[in-house]
Design an enzyme around this catalytic site. Structure first.
Site, PDB file in Angstrom:
ATOM      1  N   HIS A 281       0.830  -1.221   0.000  1.00 37.05           N
ATOM      2  CA  HIS A 281       0.000   0.000   0.000  1.00 37.05           C
ATOM      3  C   HIS A 281       0.859   1.264   0.000  1.00 37.05           C
ATOM      4  CE1 HIS A 281       0.183   0.252   4.533  1.00 37.05           C
ATOM      5  NE2 HIS A 281       0.068   1.522   4.267  1.00 37.05           N
TER       6      HIS A 281
ATOM      7  N   ASP B  38      -4.958  -7.397   1.919  1.00 35.13           N
ATOM      8  CA  ASP B  38      -4.389  -8.747   1.918  1.00 35.13           C
ATOM      9  C   ASP B  38      -3.122  -8.725   1.053  1.00 35.13           C
ATOM     10  OD1 ASP B  38      -4.513 -11.373   2.849  1.00 35.13           O
ATOM     11  OD2 ASP B  38      -5.403 -12.097   0.975  1.00 35.13           O
TER      12      ASP B  38
ATOM     13  N   GLN C 128       0.634   5.908  11.495  1.00 36.97           N
ATOM     14  CA  GLN C 128       0.842   6.395  10.137  1.00 36.97           C
ATOM     15  C   GLN C 128       2.284   6.849   9.941  1.00 36.97           C
ATOM     16  OE1 GLN C 128      -1.787   9.572   9.025  1.00 36.97           O
ATOM     17  NE2 GLN C 128      -0.816   9.763   7.041  1.00 36.97           N
ATOM     18  N   GLY C 129       2.889   6.456   8.836  1.00 31.99           N
ATOM     19  CA  GLY C 129       4.292   6.793   8.570  1.00 31.99           C
ATOM     20  C   GLY C 129       5.223   5.653   8.938  1.00 31.99           C
ATOM     21  N   ASP C 130       4.724   4.719   9.766  1.00 25.35           N
ATOM     22  CA  ASP C 130       5.515   3.519  10.089  1.00 25.35           C
ATOM     23  C   ASP C 130       5.259   2.423   9.060  1.00 25.35           C
ATOM     24  OD1 ASP C 130       6.607   4.542  12.482  1.00 25.35           O
ATOM     25  OD2 ASP C 130       4.755   4.065  13.548  1.00 25.35           O
ATOM     26  N   SER C 131       4.182   2.555   8.288  1.00 27.49           N
ATOM     27  CA  SER C 131       3.770   1.547   7.307  1.00 27.49           C
ATOM     28  C   SER C 131       4.935   1.037   6.483  1.00 27.49           C
ATOM     29  CB  SER C 131       2.726   2.123   6.356  1.00 27.49           C
ATOM     30  OG  SER C 131       1.462   2.035   6.935  1.00 27.49           O
TER      31      SER C 131
HETATM   32  C1  4AZ Z   1      -1.426   3.915   8.848  1.00 28.07           C
HETATM   33  O1  4AZ Z   1      -2.299   4.755   8.713  1.00 28.07           O
HETATM   34  C2  4AZ Z   1      -1.458   3.025  10.033  1.00 28.07           C
HETATM   35  N1  4AZ Z   1      -1.869   1.123  14.590  1.00 28.07           N
HETATM   36  C3  4AZ Z   1      -0.409   2.163  10.261  1.00 28.07           C
HETATM   37  C4  4AZ Z   1      -0.444   1.331  11.361  1.00 28.07           C
HETATM   38  C5  4AZ Z   1      -1.516   1.377  12.205  1.00 28.07           C
HETATM   39  C6  4AZ Z   1      -2.563   2.246  11.986  1.00 28.07           C
HETATM   40  C7  4AZ Z   1      -2.534   3.074  10.896  1.00 28.07           C
HETATM   41  C8  4AZ Z   1      -1.525   0.462  13.394  1.00 28.07           C
HETATM   42  O2  4AZ Z   1      -0.518   3.800   8.050  1.00 28.07           O
END
Ligand code: 4AZ
Length: 293
Positions: A100, A143, A239-242
């Protein structure tokens, strides 16, 4: 841009080094949203000049997570402002991340920073030769939220840069036990209404078994067999850790997940959901040109 400038920019891309200032200047007029939320958010926050979430973590010491990668918006010169997702180096030329984070992006829109806990205008940025999104990835369900980035140039391992091993399916059972803790790292938001950070952060997150995570009061059937849950109100990704790594706490650590999704961050009963990388080890090794092991 003159054709000469284009040639110079192309040569720099080919040498594997991106000079963001050479790229087309970003402006509200020229920016076309990519549809990748984290990428578009990073560009908009840069254009709006707003301050640019590991929740409850601590600063990561230099060299403690040498596989950690920052994916950046290539035309933003400051790596801290450019950051929009994490990733993990798995060999000299490949970074795994969440699908994503990169599905729909072009290689030239993307840069990768490695070998630093601090992101700023001096951070060296690497060009990406190829973005490979897993064919099973579905944006609606998240998924198979995994993609592989092939770097333009191989990196040399040192104290600051080193790949992490991908967990094997057969070894997974030993790790996915009640009470186990993992570590997640990233430059993401430190609170839901907070901002992303320039210095890498780490937090321990307890493994949450599938029975708990698929409870109707948690996420129900939205959590598939290709996902792993971990986290608590005391520690979560945001968000931003994704795309960033979820690793085991053993020595050496192994890569067990990639930050994928969740309802909010550090919300009771709504833990972090991670791509289950062991399920994709064969695909990763085949794509990266290593013989499957
Ligand atoms: C995001 O928005 C996101 N708490 C990433 C991880 C989590 C929630 C949101 C997990 O990228």
């Amino acid at each position: 841009m003159s054709s000469r400038l284009v040639a110079v920019a192309a040569a720099m891309l080919l040498t594997g080094l991106i000079r963001p200032s050479m790229a087309t200047e970003l402006s509200f007029e020229t920016f076309k949203p990519t549809g990748v939320p984290e990428y578009d958010d990073a560009v908009r926050s840069y254009l709006n000049q707003t301050t640019p979430k590991i929740i409850n973590g601590i600063a990561a010491p230099p060299n403690a997570f040498p596989w950690q990668a920052s994916l950046g918006v290539a035309p933003i010169a400051d790596a801290g402002r450019a950051h929009f997702c994490g990733g993990a180096l798995i060999d000299a030329t490949h970074v795994v991340t969440a699908a994503h984070c990169v599905a729909g992006l072009n290689e030239i829109q993307l840069s990768v920073a490695l070998g630093t806990v601090h992101l700023d205008a001096e951070t060296k940025r690497l060009a990406v030769r190829k973005i490979d999104v897993h064919p099973d990835y579905r944006a609606e369900t998240k998924d198979a939220d995994i993609a592989l980035l092939q770097l333009e140039k191989a990196v040399t391992s040192n104290t600051a840069i080193a790949p992490i091993a991908v967990l094997e399916s057969t070894a997974e059972g030993a790790f996915l036990a009640g009470g186990v803790k993992f570590t997640v790292t990233g430059w993401g938001l430190t609170s839901v209404n907070g901002h992303s950070v320039r210095d890498l952060r780490q937090v321990d997150v307890p493994f949450v078994p599938a029975e708990t995570c698929t409870d109707p009061l948690a996420y129900g059937s939205r959590v598939t067999k290709n996902m792993i849950c971990a986290g608590s109100v005391n520690g979560d990704a945001c968000q931003g850790d994704s795309g960033g790594p979820l690793i085991t706490k053993g020595q050496p650590p192994v890569l067990i997940g990639l930050v994928s999704w969740g309802k909010g961050c550090a919300v009771a009963g709504k833990v972090g959901v991670y791509s289950r990388v062991a399920n994709y080890r064969g695909w990763i090794l085949a794509q990266s040109g290593e013989p499957p092991q």
